[in-house]
Scaffold this active site. Structure first.
Site, mmCIF file in Angstrom:
data_model
loop_
_atom_site.group_PDB
_atom_site.id
_atom_site.type_symbol
_atom_site.label_atom_id
_atom_site.label_comp_id
_atom_site.label_asym_id
_atom_site.label_seq_id
_atom_site.Cartn_x
_atom_site.Cartn_y
_atom_site.Cartn_z
ATOM 1 C CE LYS A 129 42.967 41.855 37.475
ATOM 2 N NZ LYS A 129 42.145 42.979 37.015
ATOM 3 C CG ASP A 169 43.683 42.161 33.540
ATOM 4 O OD1 ASP A 169 43.224 43.173 34.066
ATOM 5 O OD2 ASP A 169 44.909 41.974 33.392
#
Length: 448
Positions: A129, A169
């Site tokens: 991430k 995201d």
């Protein structure tokens, strides 16, 4: 809360001591380790081999500064992150988040969750991430472009189609992906599938925008079927109004439910007649306005400042799709009191631990994020496959793959829970099923 296995409890204490200012990461690790107690009791080799200790420590953390210039010529400095957490089953895969709340602890929590989510899809992708504390809201396209190009100037050194494949995201949509992919292409002189969520004209996949929301509803439909129910005739509350919430609303409606509420970071709307999704898409995707303007064209609807009140609306099914820890214990009690019988997480860890405990104690069916919202990364991996083949699938083909992945994912999580003496506990089942594939791969490699 103590973890039943003594070794894992000590490991949790070491995680907190090593990085004490990362509460979201601690929360994610505790949930997983609690679920894994019966697994390591039965298989102590996961401890003696070092797998458990390695699992909670990222393989690599990259932190860097991101200088960019606004339209007035003023230079700003943000901080960029990429946490490459675990590559045991494939290249790191996980989104980039641009939001003021981003810090290392949040990126580690998201990357840790991504390990198990990606494993659950059955596809060969590891967990990672990244992101920045940059806020794209209120910025011009030119300012966002300059930031994205500066961000990618550093990130490009650490990613690649067989190493690490980021996606979008919160705060990173088609615009941001386009700017970053263009910069990557210029810097590396190659056209590869190193970012997913790309535009359809340059290697993106059909159904990617819809994937997380659609996948959430496919997973929820499996939960409902096992309970002898369906979406048909149910009242649904969805938090958020981004892609996940929007397409969860769309698919739930297609399945026969009535979605009566949605929200953004300022407040929520309640429309007893059912949300007009075309209006939401116009407001959020085209006009980029706040959700409160919905009531300008729908006077029968109500707008309320603040987001917490959305969970006081009576519903049968709640789909939290906004952000982490948005649904707390008090909200869970309100849902239970109003007859909600199913909660499935569309955002990453949107329910606090006390909320999960409250819901489970009341017998509410609960779908955890790492399983229920895995549809987005699953279709991202399908985008990688299409890029590798220099080919594309139709919307219907991708959607069918997605539906099958989410159905198999549900079955595997449900089976794992039953095998380890926790039938119906999808939190434990998802953690265990996701863990086993990763852990066994780590064992096969030797010293991890």
């Amino acid at each position: 809360m103590s973890i039943p296995n003594e070794y894992l409890n000590g490991l949790m204490e070491r995680v907190i001591a090593r990085d004490p200012a990362e509460p979201e990461f601690h929360q994610a690790v505790r949930e997983v380790l609690t679920s894994l107690s019966p697994v390591v009791d039965a298989h102590p080799e996961y401890i003696t081999s070092g797998v458990m200790d390695s699992l909670v420590e990222p393989e690599r953390i990259i932190t860097f500064r991101v200088p960019w210039e606004d339209d007035q010529g003023v230079v700003h400095i943000n901080r960029g992150y990429r946490v490459q957490f675990n590559s045991a089953i494939g290249p790191y895969k996980g989104g980039l988040r641009f939001h003021p709340s981003v810090n290392q602890g949040i990126i580690k929590f998201l990357g840790f969750e991504q390990i198990f989510k990606n494993s659950l899809t059955g596809l060969p992708i590891g967990g990672g991430k990244g992101g920045s504390d940059f806020d794209p809201k209120g910025k011009s396209d030119a300012e966002v472009m300059r930031f994205c190009q500066s961000f990618m100037a550093e990130l490009s050194k650490h990613i690649g189609p067989d190493t690490d494949v980021p996606a979008g995201d919160i705060g990173v949509g088609a615009r941001e992906i386009g700017f970053m992919f263009g910069q990557y292409k210029r810097l590396r002189n190659e056209f590869t599938g190193t970012l997913t969520g790309k535009g359809l004209s340059y290697g993106g996949s059909l159904a990617r925008t819809e994937a997380t929301g659609f996948g959430l509803c496919y997973f929820t439909a499996c939960m409902l079927k096992d309970a002898g129910k369906s979406f048909e005739g149910q009242t649904v509350v969805v938090s958020g109004s981004g892609n996940v919430a929007t397409y969860a609303c769309q698919k739930a409606t297609e399945f026969g439910a009535k979605v009566v509420a949605m929200s953004d970071s300022n407040g929520y709307i309640y429309d007893k007649n059912g949300i007009d999704l075309d209006a939401i898409k116009q407001i959020k995707q085209v006009e980029r306005k706040r959700i409160k303007v919905y009531v300008d064209t729908h006077p029968e609807a109500e707008y309320h400042e603040g987001c917490k009140g959305i969970w006081t609306i009576p519903c049968d099914i709640a789909l939290p799709c906004a952000t982490q820890n948005e649904l707390n214990g008090d909200a869970a009690k309100a849902l239970v009191a109003n007859g909600c019988f199913l909660v499935a997480e569309g955002a990453n860890m949107p329910c606090t631990p006390d909320a999960v405990d409250t819901l489970k104690a009341a017998g509410v069916l609960f779908g955890p994020a790492k399983a229920a919202n895995a549809g987005g990364v699953a279709v991202s991996a399908l985008e990688m496959s299409q890029n590798s083949m220099r080919f594309f699938w139709t919307f219907e083909e991708v959607d069918e793959h997605l539906k099958q992945i989410m159905t198999d994912l549900y079955k595997n999580a449900s089976s794992a829970a039953a095998e380890y003496g926790m039938p119906g506990d999808l939190v434990a089942g998802a953690n265990i099923a996701g863990f086993l594939k990763v852990a066994n791969s780590m064992l096969a490699y030797g010293l991890v």
